[in-house]
Each structure stands twice: as C-alpha cells, then as structure tokens.
Write a protein that holds these residues in place. Structure first.
Motif: not given
Length: 79
Positions: A1-18
């Motif tokens: 995993m890259g530095p933008m998602n350290w410690g996060n798992t599962g589906s992303i929660t921020v929409s493409e629009e946001q």
C-alpha cells in the motif's frame, strides 16, 4: 500500500466527485494558469495531473478515505 492509504482497508469512502472538488479547490489556490486532468483511481486514492499551458506540471493525489490532498511536483515549470 502506498502512503495515501496507510492504515486504511476496505472500499474508499470519498466519491470521485468529492475528490475532484478537493483537487480543483487546491489547484484554484495555485492560480488561474493551472488546471487538473481527469482522475484515475489508484489503490486508496485518486490521482490527478495538474496541467499548465496544456502540459503536465505535477501530480496531485486525493486520499480515498479522508479527502486529504497530496501535492507532488514531478517536473519543471513548463513556462
């Protein structure tokens, strides 16, 4: 995993629009001569190319879990 998602798992929660709004807000503060390209989804984040005078200038990533913007200068100023 890259530095933008350290410690996060599962589906992303921020929409493409946001993510696009967050990226555009960041780039707007840089000045009118900059724009963003279309987002590309990477593992845990959205990747945007910042463009100036129609040329890629830098990369901007938006965390897919928090919406945090991460700016990475990739080259030299094309002007």
């Amino acid at each position: 995993m890259g530095p933008m998602n350290w410690g996060n798992t599962g589906s992303i929660t921020v929409s493409e629009e946001q993510a696009t709004k967050n990226a555009q807000d960041f780039v707007t503060k840089m000045g009118q001569e900059y724009s963003i390209g279309e987002p590309e989804l990477a593992p845990g984040y959205y990747e945007f190319m910042i463009q100036k005078d129609g040329k890629d200038y830098a990369e901007l990533d938006v965390n897919g879990y928090t919406g945090q913007v991460w700016y990475m200068k990739t080259g030299t100023d094309p002007s």
